[in-house]
Design an enzyme around this catalytic site. Structure first.
Site, short mmCIF file in Angstrom:
data_model
loop_
_atom_site.label_atom_id
_atom_site.label_comp_id
_atom_site.label_asym_id
_atom_site.label_seq_id
_atom_site.Cartn_x
_atom_site.Cartn_y
_atom_site.Cartn_z
N ARG A 67 32.02 4.62 -14.47
CA ARG A 67 30.88 4.00 -13.80
C ARG A 67 31.10 4.04 -12.30
NH1 ARG A 67 30.80 -0.84 -13.84
NH2 ARG A 67 32.60 -1.27 -15.14
N TYR A 195 28.00 10.16 -17.49
CA TYR A 195 29.10 9.40 -18.10
C TYR A 195 28.77 7.95 -18.42
CZ TYR A 195 33.82 8.52 -19.53
OH TYR A 195 34.92 8.23 -20.30
N LYS A 204 24.92 -0.83 -20.26
CA LYS A 204 25.01 -1.76 -19.12
C LYS A 204 23.67 -1.92 -18.41
CE LYS A 204 29.32 -1.87 -20.00
NZ LYS A 204 30.16 -3.00 -20.28
N HIS A 224 28.50 -10.00 -20.93
CA HIS A 224 29.49 -8.93 -21.13
C HIS A 224 30.61 -9.50 -22.02
CE1 HIS A 224 32.38 -5.81 -19.04
NE2 HIS A 224 31.91 -5.35 -20.17
N SER A 246 35.82 -5.05 -17.45
CA SER A 246 35.98 -3.73 -18.05
C SER A 246 37.45 -3.35 -18.18
CB SER A 246 35.26 -2.70 -17.18
OG SER A 246 33.91 -3.07 -17.06
N GLY A 249 40.49 -5.71 -22.38
CA GLY A 249 40.90 -6.10 -23.72
C GLY A 249 39.84 -6.62 -24.68
N LYS A 250 38.55 -6.42 -24.41
CA LYS A 250 37.53 -6.92 -25.33
C LYS A 250 37.58 -6.19 -26.68
CE LYS A 250 34.09 -6.28 -22.54
NZ LYS A 250 34.95 -5.82 -21.43
N THR A 251 37.55 -4.85 -26.62
CA THR A 251 37.54 -4.08 -27.87
C THR A 251 38.77 -4.43 -28.70
OG1 THR A 251 36.32 -2.30 -26.81
CG2 THR A 251 37.49 -1.77 -28.85
N ASN A 252 39.90 -4.51 -28.04
CA ASN A 252 41.14 -4.76 -28.78
C ASN A 252 41.19 -6.16 -29.39
OD1 ASN A 252 43.24 -2.45 -28.73
ND2 ASN A 252 42.17 -2.36 -26.77
N ASP A 273 31.52 -5.57 -26.76
CA ASP A 273 31.23 -5.42 -25.33
C ASP A 273 30.09 -6.30 -24.81
OD1 ASP A 273 32.07 -3.91 -22.97
OD2 ASP A 273 30.09 -2.98 -23.00
N ARG A 364 37.51 7.95 -23.51
CA ARG A 364 36.96 7.02 -24.51
C ARG A 364 36.63 7.69 -25.83
NH1 ARG A 364 34.93 1.68 -22.34
NH2 ARG A 364 35.78 1.62 -20.24
N ARG A 395 42.77 -9.79 -16.03
CA ARG A 395 44.10 -9.23 -15.84
C ARG A 395 44.69 -9.89 -14.62
NH1 ARG A 395 45.80 -4.03 -17.79
NH2 ARG A 395 44.04 -3.49 -19.12
N TYR A 488 47.69 -7.95 -28.08
CA TYR A 488 47.09 -7.32 -29.27
C TYR A 488 47.05 -8.29 -30.46
CZ TYR A 488 47.60 -3.25 -26.28
OH TYR A 488 47.53 -2.39 -25.21
P1 GTP Z 1 35.46 -1.94 -21.60
O1 GTP Z 1 35.07 -1.08 -22.75
O2 GTP Z 1 35.69 -1.14 -20.35
O3 GTP Z 1 34.53 -3.06 -21.35
O4 GTP Z 1 36.97 -2.49 -21.91
P2 GTP Z 1 37.54 -3.62 -22.91
O5 GTP Z 1 37.45 -4.95 -22.26
O6 GTP Z 1 36.94 -3.47 -24.25
O7 GTP Z 1 39.10 -3.24 -22.96
P3 GTP Z 1 39.98 -2.60 -24.14
O8 GTP Z 1 40.15 -3.51 -25.32
O9 GTP Z 1 39.50 -1.24 -24.42
O10 GTP Z 1 41.40 -2.52 -23.43
C1 GTP Z 1 41.60 -1.84 -22.22
C2 GTP Z 1 43.06 -1.50 -22.04
O11 GTP Z 1 43.85 -2.70 -22.09
C3 GTP Z 1 43.61 -0.59 -23.13
O12 GTP Z 1 44.47 0.35 -22.55
C4 GTP Z 1 44.34 -1.54 -24.04
O13 GTP Z 1 45.40 -0.89 -24.71
C5 GTP Z 1 44.84 -2.62 -23.09
N1 GTP Z 1 44.96 -3.94 -23.77
C6 GTP Z 1 44.03 -4.52 -24.57
N2 GTP Z 1 44.47 -5.70 -25.06
C7 GTP Z 1 45.71 -5.88 -24.56
C8 GTP Z 1 46.68 -6.92 -24.70
O14 GTP Z 1 46.51 -7.91 -25.40
N3 GTP Z 1 47.84 -6.76 -24.00
C9 GTP Z 1 48.08 -5.65 -23.22
N4 GTP Z 1 49.24 -5.58 -22.56
N5 GTP Z 1 47.18 -4.65 -23.07
C10 GTP Z 1 46.01 -4.76 -23.72
C1 SPV Z 2 32.65 -1.04 -19.00
O1 SPV Z 2 32.99 -0.41 -17.98
O2 SPV Z 2 32.57 -2.30 -19.04
C2 SPV Z 2 32.35 -0.28 -20.24
C3 SPV Z 2 32.31 1.18 -20.16
O3 SPV Z 2 32.09 -0.89 -21.27
S1 SPV Z 2 30.80 1.78 -19.57
O4 SPV Z 2 29.90 1.95 -20.70
O5 SPV Z 2 31.04 3.08 -18.94
O6 SPV Z 2 30.22 0.86 -18.62
MN MN Z 3 32.45 -3.17 -21.00
#
Ligand code: GTP
Ligand code: SPV
Ligand code: MN
Length: 586
Positions: A67, A195, A204, A224, A246, A249-252, A273, A364, A395, A488
Site C-alpha cells: 500500500r 497491489y 481497505k 481494522h 498492518s 499479528g491479526k491473521t496469526n 482483518d 502474501r 509492535r 503465536y
Molecule cells: P495485515 O494483513 O497487514 O493487516 O497484517 P496482520 O495484522 O494480519 O499480521 P500477520 O498476522 O500477518 O503477522 C505479520 C507478521 O508478524 C508475520 O511475519 C507474523 O509471522 C508475525 N507475527 C504474528 N504474530 C506474532 C507473534 O505473536 N509473535 C511474533 N514474534 N511475531 C508474530
Molecule cells: C494491511 O496493510 O493492513 C493489509 C494488506 O491488510 S492490504 O490489503 O494491502 O492493505
Molecule cells: Mn490489514
C-alpha cells in the site's frame, strides 16, 4: 432503461476506452479464464499441480509491492472533514487530475465489471460494491476475497445502492499512482497500482475508508479488526475483536492453534482483518467479517507458527511475490530454516543472498476463508457474533506490557487513541519507525480522527453491553534484542486471562496505565518462559510512560478543539496517576 450500474459502466467505458467489457459472474469457468489470461500476460506462473493444485504465483511490478499511503487521499468538500491525519484533496481537483489519467487508460485492454458483496450474502449488515478493473489478477483476487458475481447481482437488482470503485493499472508509474476516496459520493478511484489494498477496492478502500464514514453516519462501526471465538472447556464460545496495525499479528491471532488445546481452549476464526459491527437486538455489538478470504502476510508463516494457514493454502490459492522452489512450490523466509537449493526469488532470479530476501517482505497468500480448518461454524451467520472484548495492540519493542485492561470504556477509547506501533513492510516507507496509529486505523479512517474518537465514545454510551477493552503487545524485546514472549499459539494464554476478566474471575493488579494480570493470574503451565521474564513482560515503567504520555499529548494537539473533552480528561487522569507514582517514589 439502463440501471444505475449500467449507466456507470458506460460512463467508465467512455472515459477509459477498453477494447471489450466483461461482466463477471464468479463462476469456475470464468476463474479458469482469468488464470489463462494472467498466465498469458507473463507475470504469473502455475505452481506444482500435485502439491499445490489450482495455485498460482503472481509477481507484481517491483515498484508496486505494498500500500502507498503517501498517494492515498480522502476527498471531502471541507478539508477539516478529512482531518490532520489524512491526505486531503478537493473532490473537483481529484476528479480533474484522475480523469486525465483514466482517459484512454484501458485502450487495448479488457474492462472487467466485478460486482461483489461485502459480508455474508444473507446479512442485513452486508453491502454491495462494484469494481471496474483492467487487471485479471484483481478479478481473481476479488473472487476469493469477496462474494463476487451472481450473489452480488441478485442482491443489487436494479438499485443504485452500491459503492462504485473504478480501478486501472494505468502505466504503473508511481508518479501517476493515486488511490482516491470521494466520501460524500461514496465512490473510489484508484489508478497506477495493482497491489493489495491499493487495487482490491472492496478491502481497505470500501470496507474501511468508505465504510467508516457510512458507519458514523448510520451509527455502526467499521474497524481494522480480526474477529475470533475463544472456546472454553465448557464448550461456550466468547467472541473478541482485535485491532493491530498492518503486519502486527491479526491473521496469526485469528487463526492460531491454541497452546492450551489439551485444557479445552481453542480458537475459531470469523475474520482476520476487518470487522463491521452493529448494535444487536440483544444489546451486544454484533460483528460480521465483510471479507470471504484472507490476504495474509507470507513471511514468518510456518507449520509451527500457523499450521492452520499452512493447511489452508495447499489449494486454490494465489501467492503474490513469494519465492519459488525448484519443485514449483511457494517459499518464503521463516518457512524453513534455510533456503532450499534451486530457489528462485520473488523477481524470478536464481536466489542469491546479495539480492536481499527471497520473498518480498510484504509477499502474501490469497486464500478462501472456508479452506481454513479453524473457520468458525458462524462464519456465515447473518446476525454476526456478539463481541465481549476489544483488544488493541501494536509492535512495541519497549514500553507496552504483554497485556493490560482499561478501567472503563472511555479509558479504553483513550488507550486505542494513543496506540503506537513500529511500521512494517505492509506499506511503503521506512520499516521499524514508531508512529501513532489510533485503533490501527491511521491509514484507514475515512474522516477526521477526532470525530472518530467521538464516534467511539458515543457508541460506548449507546451499546447496552459494550465489550471490555484491553491492550496487548507480543513484541516486547529484552536487552539481547530478542522477543521476550514466544507469541503465536502461546497468545491463547493472554486470551484466556481476557476471557476470565470478561467473566469476572481473573485476578488483576492496578497500575497507572490499567490493570495487568496479578501474580499467577496468567496460565503458565507448559510454558517455557521464566518467572523473571513474565515479570519483565508485565512491567509498567512509570518514567517511560511519562515520556509516552507527553508524546500522546503532542499528537492530540494536532486535532485542536475538535478533540473530545473525554479524551482530554482521560489524558489528564493518566498524567495524574503517573505523577502520583513518581511522587511516591521520591
Ligand atoms: P495485515 O494483513 O497487514 O493487516 O497484517 P496482520 O495484522 O494480519 O499480521 P500477520 O498476522 O500477518 O503477522 C505479520 C507478521 O508478524 C508475520 O511475519 C507474523 O509471522 C508475525 N507475527 C504474528 N504474530 C506474532 C507473534 O505473536 N509473535 C511474533 N514474534 N511475531 C508474530
Ligand atoms: C494491511 O496493510 O493492513 C493489509 C494488506 O491488510 S492490504 O490489503 O494491502 O492493505
Ligand atoms: Mn490489514
Amino acid at each position: 432503461m439502463a440501471t444505475p450500474l449500467e449507466q456507470w459502466v458506460e460512463e467508465a467505458a467512455r472515459l477509459t476506452r477498453p477494447q471489450r467489457i466483461t461482466w463477471c459472474d464468479g463462476s469456475e469457468d470464468e476463474a479458469a479464464q482469468m488464470q489463462e489470461e494472467m498466465l498469458r500476460e507473463g507475470r504469473t506462473l502455475r505452481l506444482n499441480s500435485k502439491t499445490y493444485p489450482n495455485c498460482i504465483l503472481h509477481r507484481s511490478n517491483p515498484n508496486d509491492v505494498a500500500r502507498t499511503e503517501k498517494v492515498t487521499f480522502i476527498c471531502t468538500r471541507d478539508r477539516e472533514s478529512a482531518g490532520p491525519t489524512n491526505n486531503w484533496m478537493a473532490p473537483a481537483e481529484a476528479k480533474e487530475k484522475l480523469t486525465a489519467l483514466f482517459a484512454g487508460a484501458m485502450k487495448d485492454r479488457t474492462m472487467y465489471v466485478v460486482p461483489y458483496v461485502m459480508g455474508p450474502a444473507a446479512s442485513p449488515q452486508s453491502r454491495v460494491g462494484v469494481e471496474i478493473t483492467d487487471s485479471p489478477y484483481v478479478v481473481a483476487s476479488m473472487r476469493i476475497m469477496t462474494r463476487m458475481g451472481k450473489a452480488a447481482m441478485e442482491r443489487l437488482g436494479g438499485s443504485a445502492d452500491f459503492v462504485p470503485g473504478l480501478h486501472s493499472l494505468g502505466d504503473l508509474n508511481p508518479e501517476r499512482r493515486y488511490i482516491v476516496h470521494f466520501q460524500e459520493e461514496k465512490t473510489i478511484w484508484s489508478i497506477g497500482s495493482g497491489y493489495g489494498g491499493n487495487a482490491l477496492l472492496g478491502k481497505k478502500c470500501f470496507a474501511l475508508r468508505i465504510a467508516s464514514w457510512m458507519a458514523r453516519e448510520q451509527g455502526w462501526m467499521a474497524e481494522h479488526m480480526l474477529i475470533l471465538g475463544l472456546e472454553a472447556p465448557s464448550g461456550k464460545v466468547t467472541y473478541m475483536a482485535a485491532a493491530f496495525p498492518s503486519a502486527c499479528g491479526k491473521t496469526n491471532l485469528a487463526m492460531m492453534v491454541s497452546a492450551l488445546q489439551d485444557q479445552g481452549y481453542r480458537v475459531w476464526t470469523i475474520g482476520d482483518d476487518i470487522a463491521w459491527m452493529q448494535i444487536g437486538a440483544d444489546g451486544y455489538l454484533r460483528a460480521i467479517n465483510p471479507e470471504a478470504g484472507f490476504f495474509g502476510v507470507a513471511p514468518g508463516t510456518n507449520a509451527h507458527t500457523n499450521p492452520n494457514v499452512m493447511a489452508a493454502i495447499k489449494k486454490n490459492t494465489i501467492f503474490t511475490n513469494t519465492a519459488m522452489t525448484a519443485n514449483q512450490e511457494p517459499w518464503w523466509e521463516g518457512m524453513d530454516a534455510t533456503p532450499p537449493p534451486g530457489l528462485v526469488d520473488w523477481q524470478g532470479r536464481a536466489w542469491s543472498a546479495s539480492n536481499g530476501p527471497a520473498a518480498q517482505p510484504n509477499s502474501r497468500y490469497t486464500v478462501p476463508a472456508r479452506q481454513s480448518p479453524c473457520i468458525s461454524p458462524r462464519f456465515e451467520d447473518p446476525a454476526g457474533v456478539p463481541i465481549s472484548a476489544f483488544i488493541f495492540g501494536g509492535r512495541r519493542a519497549r514500553l507496552a506490557p504483554l497485556v493490560f485492561e482499561s478501567f472503563s470504556w472511555q479509558h479504553g477509547v483513550y488507550i486505542g487513541a494513543t496506540m503506537a506501533s513500529e511500521t512494517t513492510a505492509a506499506a511503503t516507507g521506512a520499516v521499524g519507525v514508531t508512529r501513532r496509529d489510533p485503533m490501527a486505523m491511521l491509514p484507514f479512517c475515512g474522516y477526521n480522527m477526532a470525530d472518530y474518537f467521538r464516534h467511539w465514545l458515543e457508541m460506548g454510551r449507546r451499546v447496552p453491553h459494550p465489550p471490555k477493552i484491553f491492550h496487548v503487545n507480543w513484541f516486547r524485546k529484552g536487552a539481547d534484542g530478542k522477543f521476550l514472549w514466544p507469541g503465536y499459539g502461546e497468545n491463547v494464554r493472554v486470551l484466556k486471562w481476557i476471557l476470565e476478566r470478561v467473566e469476572g474471575t481473573g485476578g488483576a493488579a492496578e497500575t497507572p496505565i490499567g490493570l495487568v494480570p496479578s501474580q499467577n493470574a496468567l496460565t503458565t503451565d507448559g510454558l517455557n518462559v521464566s518467572r523473571g521474564t513474565i515479570e519483565e513482560l508485565l512491567r509498567v515503567d512509570s518514567s517511560d510512560w511519562s515520556r509516552e504520555h507527553e508524546e500522546a499529548g503532542e499528537f492530540f494537539e494536532r486535532f485542536g478543539d475538535r478533540l473530545p473533552e473525554e479524551i482530554r480528561g482521560e489524558h489528564a487522569r493518566l498524567g495524574e496517576r503517573l505523577h502520583h507514582v513518581a511522587a511516591a517514589k521520591d
